[in-house]
Design a protein around this motif. Structure first.
Motif, short mmCIF file in Angstrom:
data_model
loop_
_atom_site.label_atom_id
_atom_site.label_comp_id
_atom_site.label_asym_id
_atom_site.label_seq_id
_atom_site.Cartn_x
_atom_site.Cartn_y
_atom_site.Cartn_z
N PRO A 16 0.81 -1.22 0.00
CA PRO A 16 0.00 0.00 0.00
C PRO A 16 0.85 1.27 0.00
O PRO A 16 1.80 1.39 0.77
N GLY A 17 0.48 2.19 -0.89
CA GLY A 17 1.15 3.48 -0.96
C GLY A 17 2.48 3.46 -1.67
O GLY A 17 3.13 4.51 -1.79
N SER A 18 2.90 2.31 -2.17
CA SER A 18 4.23 2.20 -2.79
C SER A 18 4.25 2.66 -4.24
O SER A 18 5.32 2.90 -4.79
N GLY A 19 3.07 2.76 -4.87
CA GLY A 19 3.02 3.04 -6.29
C GLY A 19 3.10 1.79 -7.14
O GLY A 19 3.04 1.86 -8.37
N SER A 20 3.22 0.64 -6.51
CA SER A 20 3.28 -0.63 -7.22
C SER A 20 1.87 -1.23 -7.30
O SER A 20 1.22 -1.44 -6.28
N PHE A 21 1.41 -1.49 -8.53
CA PHE A 21 0.06 -2.01 -8.74
C PHE A 21 0.10 -3.36 -9.43
O PHE A 21 0.89 -3.58 -10.35
N GLU A 22 -0.78 -4.26 -8.98
CA GLU A 22 -0.93 -5.58 -9.56
C GLU A 22 -2.37 -5.74 -10.03
O GLU A 22 -3.27 -5.00 -9.60
N GLY A 68 -14.04 -14.74 -4.19
CA GLY A 68 -13.16 -15.29 -5.23
C GLY A 68 -12.03 -14.40 -5.67
O GLY A 68 -11.52 -14.58 -6.79
N ILE A 69 -11.61 -13.44 -4.86
CA ILE A 69 -10.55 -12.53 -5.31
C ILE A 69 -9.27 -13.31 -5.61
O ILE A 69 -8.90 -14.22 -4.88
N LYS A 70 -8.64 -12.96 -6.72
CA LYS A 70 -7.40 -13.63 -7.10
C LYS A 70 -6.51 -12.67 -7.89
O LYS A 70 -6.99 -11.78 -8.58
N LYS A 71 -5.22 -12.88 -7.75
CA LYS A 71 -4.26 -12.08 -8.50
C LYS A 71 -4.10 -12.69 -9.89
O LYS A 71 -3.94 -13.91 -10.04
N VAL A 72 -4.12 -11.83 -10.91
CA VAL A 72 -3.94 -12.29 -12.29
C VAL A 72 -2.48 -12.20 -12.68
O VAL A 72 -1.91 -13.14 -13.24
N ILE A 73 -1.85 -11.05 -12.43
CA ILE A 73 -0.45 -10.87 -12.80
C ILE A 73 0.14 -9.71 -12.01
O ILE A 73 -0.57 -8.77 -11.63
N GLY A 108 6.49 -3.43 -9.40
CA GLY A 108 6.07 -3.06 -10.76
C GLY A 108 4.67 -2.48 -10.83
O GLY A 108 3.97 -2.35 -9.82
N ARG A 109 4.27 -2.15 -12.06
CA ARG A 109 2.96 -1.55 -12.29
C ARG A 109 2.22 -2.31 -13.39
O ARG A 109 2.75 -2.53 -14.47
N THR A 110 0.99 -2.70 -13.07
CA THR A 110 0.10 -3.35 -14.03
C THR A 110 -1.25 -2.66 -13.88
O THR A 110 -1.92 -2.83 -12.86
N ASN A 111 -1.65 -1.88 -14.88
CA ASN A 111 -2.80 -0.99 -14.73
C ASN A 111 -3.77 -1.10 -15.90
O ASN A 111 -3.48 -1.69 -16.94
N ILE A 154 -7.54 -10.29 -21.30
CA ILE A 154 -7.52 -8.94 -20.73
C ILE A 154 -6.37 -8.18 -21.38
O ILE A 154 -5.25 -8.70 -21.47
N VAL A 155 -6.65 -6.98 -21.83
CA VAL A 155 -5.60 -6.10 -22.30
C VAL A 155 -5.28 -5.12 -21.17
O VAL A 155 -6.17 -4.71 -20.42
N PHE A 156 -4.02 -4.75 -21.03
CA PHE A 156 -3.63 -3.87 -19.93
C PHE A 156 -2.32 -3.18 -20.28
O PHE A 156 -1.66 -3.50 -21.28
N THR A 157 -1.92 -2.23 -19.46
CA THR A 157 -0.63 -1.57 -19.62
C THR A 157 0.25 -1.91 -18.44
O THR A 157 -0.23 -2.10 -17.32
N SER A 158 1.57 -2.00 -18.69
CA SER A 158 2.46 -2.44 -17.62
C SER A 158 3.90 -2.05 -17.91
O SER A 158 4.29 -1.80 -19.06
N ASP A 159 4.71 -2.04 -16.84
CA ASP A 159 6.16 -1.89 -16.98
C ASP A 159 6.83 -3.26 -16.99
O ASP A 159 8.00 -3.40 -16.61
#
Length: 710
Positions: free
Chosen positions: A567-573, A583-588, A594-597, A608-613
């Motif tokens: 939290p607060g790190s700027g890192s998004f998954e 049923g919450i689950k992490k996709v990537i 890193g950032r996945t937005n 799913i299409v997305f933007t990422s570093d």
């Protein structure tokens, strides 16, 4: 008998066709996204003489005005494979051509071109003419153009920083997956121009940037992380200078700690840039010991440009090793200009400011005899022109059957049948037909994130208010009917605590959105017609940010980006959750930190299409216009988190993708009104301190002792 064989063959191929190929279910669809600022780039490569006062009349445009052209190189000599491409007797004509190697973005991806540019060819090229001291921009131009590397095989990748060594082209490419999340794919390759054989010169597991070949062709220098990798920096990359043998990449050795954008004056003298502890970008000179590859001898290192201005992206003269061409940002100037700097006299000589004072000029390079200096800038006068920018730029998609477009706008979304696109321009909300017709401004207010109602024709949801704001900032979700003559609209959220990123359920009854009303940005679901007044429930809860949500077409899942792991790190998954909160689950995730937005489901919900570093950075950020996040690329992944595929390769900031239900013909779509002028912002972090002293950095002066950590 034959009829049975044909029947068996028919059955075999029919059954084979039923086996799904990757993303086959998404064929016949379109993906659209935005790239910060890129749609208004109209770069060409220009040159000015160094032996005459720079004037508008002797500035030459060397590239052809098609798309964007940048990062040029004047080869010292031409190999036979390129000489054979020139017209007979062309090298014996009265005015020799410019030989130029450069990067161009056209036909949907990066290429490296060779151009022989003949200025002043009013007669046939083979006819001898009187020699002028230098050509003028008013003379006619004849061009021989050859694509050296590109995408004839439909391979999509970034190409950058080319140079020639005999019959070998040395350049950066991103066509090989690093295999590790949040690790750059940028590596240096050598392609033989005759055989086409390509050899990787960068070791596996390493990323290299900004290669340059030494005058003899024996050595190549690069900026590189080595094995330490990228840690998320977006201004100065934490690279060092490495040198290796050009022929095969062997003999690799680190010669300088902390540096980028190397350039050779001779086979043992390097210049490079570095941001110093005093905050100024400066150029350094490194003299290597004769046996540097053996680790024998000591390195001579000195800062050669003074503090008080930013000096970067140097190019060394091989004729006078104390002369460099540099880009500068001076106090009192908003523009990046090209200047010459004499290391002995510490004297600057202006090159571009007298010609185009209100334009940015990037990444200089010398002609072999140092009588010309090249660079790229907006074509046309100043930093703007009547432009040929595109509304939709078609890009080559490595996934067949899915058209891919860059839109000149942000937060695009497709109407349910795919015939219209909503987008924002910050400020303003717009709607346009996919062929560029019917453009309308729907609102002049600051809006972001658009979504169409799947059932009520013409209804769009958006967020009204500032972007990148705190939890308590006044931002609200509204619906607006773009088909109503009076553009009827309704505010759906109450209280304005950063309510944003609305996405409707496939039955049109509900809206998922993010809100900061609890003091943290979490997800909520409200009634689509009446908003909060018609019903509201909380979907996620925690001291973190859940945002950028998108409802799956079958209604079963909601995808979103979250920093809940840090939290607060700027890192998004990327996560998925059922609308009932189970049923919450992490996709990537894109590696640690890193950032996945901006996830967005395919029309069938399987991808799913997305933007990422995910592929980190691909070039030194200072060599480009400003990008807040110069690492974003567009990716597609299965909704179960498997089979990630990279769609875009560049050193810009790609984001806010959307996936539409119809296949748009893969051709560029022009603006109906002629588009926007070529313009861009220089790197914000180069803005010079207003109280910076000019005493020691004026033209022709500079006696201050230079100090910086070496």
């Amino acid at each position: 008998m034959k009829s049975k064989q044909y029947l068996y063959l028919f059955i075999f191929f029919f059954l084979l066709s039923l086996i799904p190929s990757p993303t086959s279910a998404a064929h016949g669809t379109s993906i659209i996204f935005t790239t910060l600022g890129r749609s208004t780039y109209s770069f060409d490569i220009f040159a000015l003489p160094t032996t005459h006062p720079p004037t508008e009349s002797n500035e030459l445009q060397l590239t052809d005005g098609n798309s964007i052209n940048f990062n040029g190189h004047f080869p010292a000599s031409l190999p036979p494979s390129l000489l054979s491409r020139l017209p007979d007797n062309s090298l014996n004509s009265g005015k020799p051509p410019f030989h130029l190697i450069y990067v161009t973005e056209r036909n949907g991806t990066h290429h490296i071109f060779y151009d022989a540019v003949f200025h002043g060819t009013s007669r046939s090229i083979g006819e001898r003419r009187a020699i002028l001291e230098f050509p003028t921009r008013r003379e006619s131009t004849t061009r021989v153009q050859v694509s050296l590397v590109g995408a004839p095989d439909k391979q999509v990748s970034l190409k950058d920083k080319p140079s020639l060594s005999g019959e070998s082209l040395i350049y950066v490419s991103t066509h090989e997956d690093s295999g590790v999340p949040r690790t750059s794919w940028a590596a240096v390759y050598s392609t033989h121009l005759v055989s086409g054989l390509t050899r990787r010169l960068t070791p596996k597991g390493v990323a290299d940037f900004s290669p340059v070949v030494s005058p003899s062709g024996v050595w190549t220098a690069v900026a590189s992380y080595g094995m330490k990798g990228w840690s998320g920096e977006v201004e100065e990359l934490a690279t060092d200078i490495y040198v290796f043998l050009t022929r095969d990449g062997s003999g690799r050795v680190k010669v300088v700690d902390h540096g980028g954008w190397p350039t050779w004056a001779d086979d043992y003298t390097l210049y490079f840039h570095r941001r110093c502890d005093d905050g100024w970008w400066s150029v350094f000179k490194a003299v290597l010991p004769k046996a540097f590859q053996l680790g024998v001898g000591s390195l001579s290192l000195e800062r050669v440009t003074p503090p008080g201005l930013h000096v970067f992206t140097p190019a060394a003269s091989t004729v006078n090793k104390n002369l460099i061409a540099v880009a500068t940002r001076r106090a009192g100037s908003e523009y990046r200009h090209i200047e010459l700097f004499n290391v002995d006299s510490m004297k600057f000589t202006e090159i571009t400011r007298p010609v185009s004072p209100h334009a940015h000029h990037l990444n200089p390079f010398f002609s072999p005899d140092s009588s010309w200096v090249g660079y790229h800038k907006c074509r046309g006068a100043g930093n703007g022109r009547g432009s040929d920018t595109l509304l939709l730029e078609n890009l080559l998609n490595p996934i067949p059957g899915i058209s891919l477009f860059r839109i000149d706008g942000s937060f695009p979304s497709f109407s349910p049948n795919g015939d219209r696109i909503a987008y924002v321009r910050l400020p303003g909300l717009y709607v346009v037909n996919y062929d560029g017709s019917g453009l309308r401004q729907i609102s002049s207010r600051t809006a972001f994130s658009t979504a169409w109602d799947p059932k009520r024709k013409g209804v769009i949801y958006t967020s009204i208010g500032p972007t990148f704001a705190s939890e308590s900032t006044e931002v609200d979700v509204i619906s607006i009917n773009v088909d109503d003559e009076d553009l009827s609209h309704k505010q759906l959220t109450i209280g304005g605590q950063n309510n944003a990123f609305p996405s409707p359920s496939p039955d049109g009854k509900w809206i998922v959105f993010r809100s900061g009303r609890s003091g943290h940005k979490n997800l909520y679901i409200m009634d689509a017609l009446e908003g909060e007044a018609g019903g509201l429930r909380r979907l996620t809860e925690g001291p973190w940010t859940d945002t950028m949500c998108n409802w799956s077409p079958d209604g079963e899942w909601i995808a979103f980006a979250s920093d809940r792991a840090y939290p607060g790190s700027g890192s998004f998954e990327m996560y998925m959750i059922h609308p009932d909160g189970t049923g919450i689950k992490k996709v990537i995730q894109s590696g640690t930190g890193g950032r996945t937005n901006h996830p967005y489901f395919s029309p069938d919900g399987k991808y799913i299409v997305f933007t990422s570093d995910y592929a980190a950075v691909s070039a030194e950020p200072i060599s480009n216009p400003h990008h807040y996040q110069p690492y974003g690329d567009i990716y597609v992944i299965k909704s179960d988190g498997s089979e990630i595929q990279r769609l875009t390769h560049n050193s810009y900031e790609d984001g806010t993708p959307a996936w539409g239900p119809t296949f748009i013909k893969p051709v560029d779509v022009e603006w109906p009104n002629g588009g926007h002028p070529c313009s861009f912002e220089d790197c914000h972090w180069l803005n010079v301190k207003p109280n910076a002293s000019l005493t020691d950095v004026s033209f022709g002066l500079g006696s201050t002792k230079i100090e910086c950590g070496q």
